[in-house]
Enzyme design. Sequence first.
Site, PDB file in Angstrom:
ATOM      1  N   ALA A   4       4.292  -8.325 -28.462  1.00 64.77           N
ATOM      2  CA  ALA A   4       4.249  -8.924 -27.132  1.00 64.77           C
ATOM      3  C   ALA A   4       2.850  -8.877 -26.523  1.00 64.77           C
ATOM      4  CB  ALA A   4       5.261  -8.262 -26.188  1.00 64.77           C
ATOM      5  N   GLN A   9       5.083  -2.304 -37.590  1.00 66.47           N
ATOM      6  CA  GLN A   9       4.616  -2.405 -36.212  1.00 66.47           C
ATOM      7  C   GLN A   9       5.443  -1.532 -35.278  1.00 66.47           C
ATOM      8  OE1 GLN A   9       4.220  -7.077 -37.008  1.00 66.47           O
ATOM      9  NE2 GLN A   9       4.003  -6.605 -34.858  1.00 66.47           N
ATOM     10  N   GLU A  48       7.725  -6.058 -37.475  1.00 65.09           N
ATOM     11  CA  GLU A  48       8.386  -5.423 -36.330  1.00 65.09           C
ATOM     12  C   GLU A  48       9.753  -4.902 -36.720  1.00 65.09           C
ATOM     13  OE1 GLU A  48       9.616  -6.342 -31.663  1.00 65.09           O
ATOM     14  OE2 GLU A  48       8.222  -7.663 -32.720  1.00 65.09           O
ATOM     15  N   PHE A  94       1.597  -9.774 -37.637  1.00 63.47           N
ATOM     16  CA  PHE A  94       1.959 -11.032 -36.985  1.00 63.47           C
ATOM     17  C   PHE A  94       3.416 -11.079 -36.525  1.00 63.47           C
ATOM     18  CE2 PHE A  94      -1.091 -12.169 -40.481  1.00 63.47           C
ATOM     19  CZ  PHE A  94      -2.227 -12.191 -39.675  1.00 63.47           C
ATOM     20  N   GLU A 141      -1.483 -12.813 -28.818  1.00 60.18           N
ATOM     21  CA  GLU A 141      -0.670 -14.012 -29.020  1.00 60.18           C
ATOM     22  C   GLU A 141      -1.183 -15.272 -28.328  1.00 60.18           C
ATOM     23  OE1 GLU A 141       3.849 -12.508 -29.470  1.00 60.18           O
ATOM     24  OE2 GLU A 141       2.804 -11.733 -27.712  1.00 60.18           O
ATOM     25  N   ARG A 184      12.301 -16.337 -24.974  1.00 63.61           N
ATOM     26  CA  ARG A 184      10.895 -16.605 -24.667  1.00 63.61           C
ATOM     27  C   ARG A 184      10.559 -18.074 -24.882  1.00 63.61           C
ATOM     28  NH1 ARG A 184       5.872 -13.592 -23.892  1.00 63.61           N
ATOM     29  NH2 ARG A 184       7.034 -11.626 -23.883  1.00 63.61           N
ATOM     30  N   PHE A 189       6.307 -15.232 -30.512  1.00 65.11           N
ATOM     31  CA  PHE A 189       7.688 -14.788 -30.295  1.00 65.11           C
ATOM     32  C   PHE A 189       8.533 -15.837 -29.568  1.00 65.11           C
ATOM     33  CE2 PHE A 189      10.946 -11.696 -28.803  1.00 65.11           C
ATOM     34  CZ  PHE A 189      11.086 -10.934 -29.945  1.00 65.11           C
ATOM     35  N   ARG A 215       4.058 -14.082 -34.174  1.00 56.38           N
ATOM     36  CA  ARG A 215       3.038 -14.227 -33.138  1.00 56.38           C
ATOM     37  C   ARG A 215       3.395 -15.329 -32.123  1.00 56.38           C
ATOM     38  NH1 ARG A 215      -3.282 -14.425 -34.981  1.00 56.38           N
ATOM     39  NH2 ARG A 215      -4.206 -13.617 -33.068  1.00 56.38           N
TER      40      ARG A 215
END
Length: 810
Positions: free
Chosen positions: A564, A197, A232, A228, A765, A310, A344, A342
């Site tokens: 994000a 990603q 990343e 998902f 998300e 988050r 985060f 997903r």
Amino acid sequence: MTVAKPLPHDAAPLHVTGAARYVDDIPVPANTLHLAFGLSRKARARVSLELSAVRAAPGVDLVLSAADFDTVPDCSPSAHDEPLVALDEVFYAGHPLFIVAARSYGAARRAATRAEIVYEELPAILTVDDAMAADSRFEDGPRIHTKGDVDAALAAAPHVVEGSIDIGGQEHFYLEGQAALAFPTDDGGVIVHSSTQHPTEIQHKVAEALGIPMHGVRVETRRMGGGFGGKESQGNHLAIACAVVAARTGRPAKMRYDRDDDFVITGKRHDCRIDYRAGFDNDGLCLGVDFLQLVRCGWSMDLSLPVADRAMLHADNAYLLPAARITSHRLKTNTQSATAFRGFGGPQGMVGIERVMDHAAHVLGLDPLDVRRRNYYREAGGGDEAAPGPKPAMAAWAPMPTTDLKGRGSMKIETPMGGSRRYKGTHSPRPKELPNTTPYGMEVEDFILNAMTDRLVETCDYAARVEAVAAWNAANPVLKRGIALTPVKFGISFTLTHLNQAGALVHVYNDGSVVLNHGGTEMGQGLFQKVAQVAADRFGLPMEAVKITATDTAKVPNTSATAASSGSDLNGMAVKAACDTLRDRIAEVVAPELQAEPASIRFEEGMLRANGAEMPWAEAVTKTYLARVSLSATGFYATPKIAWDRIAGRGRPFFYFAHGVACSEVVIDTLTGENRILRTDILHDCGRSLNPAIDMGQIEGGFVQGAGWLTTEELVWDGSGVLRTHAPSTYKIPACSDRPKVFNVALWDGENREDTIYRSKAVGEPPFMLGISVHSALADACAACGPNWPDLQAPATAEAVLAAVGRARG
């Protein structure tokens, strides 16, 4: 217009026929080396390796351990604390110890098992309680967000609820596992194909590992078979290993994880425990809440700090909290390094506040929806109620039941225990002077959940179904039903401000065809299709005139991860900027012939039109080319209005909020804990959707994945820190038969108040957290079994449901 049309995914035929090419499908030369890691079997130990048998194994060309590097390359996206292979100590069961490069995939895996590994075991920290006791953490102390006087609010509250919920992790279980392929170039560089990603992150880490500038590394990603968040940062190890072997041998190198290895090596969603104390008045108004979030991060930092941030930022979800304190500990343990997934961290934070609302409703004898509505933020139109005017209509292609509610006022519903619930009764008004701000100080300017909840209550026939569930439970001693309607308010933007940027490159060829490239990656979510629709719309062309090429760091540099939920927002705007530059150039050339001002020329239906005159697109492009005007342009976009101080816990971390509501009805078997989702109704806010068909797919898939996280997906580590659920045989993701028997999904017909691409909203998300409605409904079903608070934990496996039934009965 090509935007706002429910067009199919651009690669759908390739997906369903098996013709779509992924990293593992790329043809490789005969001299390609295939890689595998040798892994630790201990959670924490000093190790010594004897690898002579590995090197002597059939087909093996190269074996690399820490001793074979002057400096072991780092794979971390953050703290430089993840060496490619362990040095002299391992920190989790599954920690890579060495690399085997062989002439076949099987030969590499077989050779890795021949290693002689001597372990000197050390005490392992496995749980959040262990970590708290050892003060094992990634920051010097907890991060704390505060609003108001929490202690005073709790002391004065007529009712205080307190408890704790364990929230499990989640395996990404992408259909395509982690994979990378590296080709050495004749100038000392490398071309990397990676299922990632974040191609720029791969480029950066590979260049660092090889000691060359980033311009010596080109990373290409055509598509992923799911991500998902698991791709990343977790792809760094494979890409770096392949690049290092390619550089040392001059041969292509390829690596892909076996599914079991993928489970054992890679990080998962952060599991956590949330402790809470919350004060309420008699009508269910929350006066103050105190959250303690204990987040298990694993052995390295990875992305744990922003994930935990988050979780804090979504601890309010849809609720205006007069006083709140959120304390977050980021704990270091000897388990896989937890990573992006997903939502985060947002889902974990939301589960905490939704548990509080359910608990308070149970104690107060109120309908949980009434408690939720009582505490909503004020609507964007002002006041506590829905904005005036006609309600938005449902999309015609997504019908939902529209049975009218019977009695929109106060009603009393008898429960099986002889108590009562009040649904939509009157309550004291929220003080108007209370600022409509989050615990981190951001004003909520675009809240629309009051109106959305009204609509879903109406279309799903909530009130009548609450009565029907109560009647069912009174008549059935074994099978109990539950129902819950829960909201989602999810902030859209990277909380690391500088990541909120994107670039694009658009070429118009002199036959009129268009090719574009941008920094976003395609993992099945339809990003390429949406962005192509933007380009086609800007030029007034049919979709077949536009082609998107593979994401490539040599075409668009310095990209952010596709994460994000920002892929369409960022890359759509960057492509629009590039297209508009080209429109202006073309309009300037043809304006004299059309006898019009360039700004007045319309690009539509394959024509350029103005003042009753028109010119075919291809002709206009040819004229521009012959005039020696560039038909190539770059575009750039940076998200406005955001500023965030994560240490102070203050600012505006999000450009806007996306909203959704879901009502789920479930049934449980009180003898076994087995359960089913009977029906789910969803109303979701996509703004002015770029592609309703793709957005509907994201909503449906996100909900099912969220429900799976909170029900069947259970990660189990044994007392030695070894992951025991590392294959489909022991880890249960939701399948087709686990979806709701009745599944109604519709889009809220509105537009983004902020200036996003065509006023759309992110949809990657936010729908995931609609799955929380299933967990709340299961808790409601458990509560029907007795007078006590069932305290259902997550995931709500059959065993957890059975335990909750026992607690309810006492």
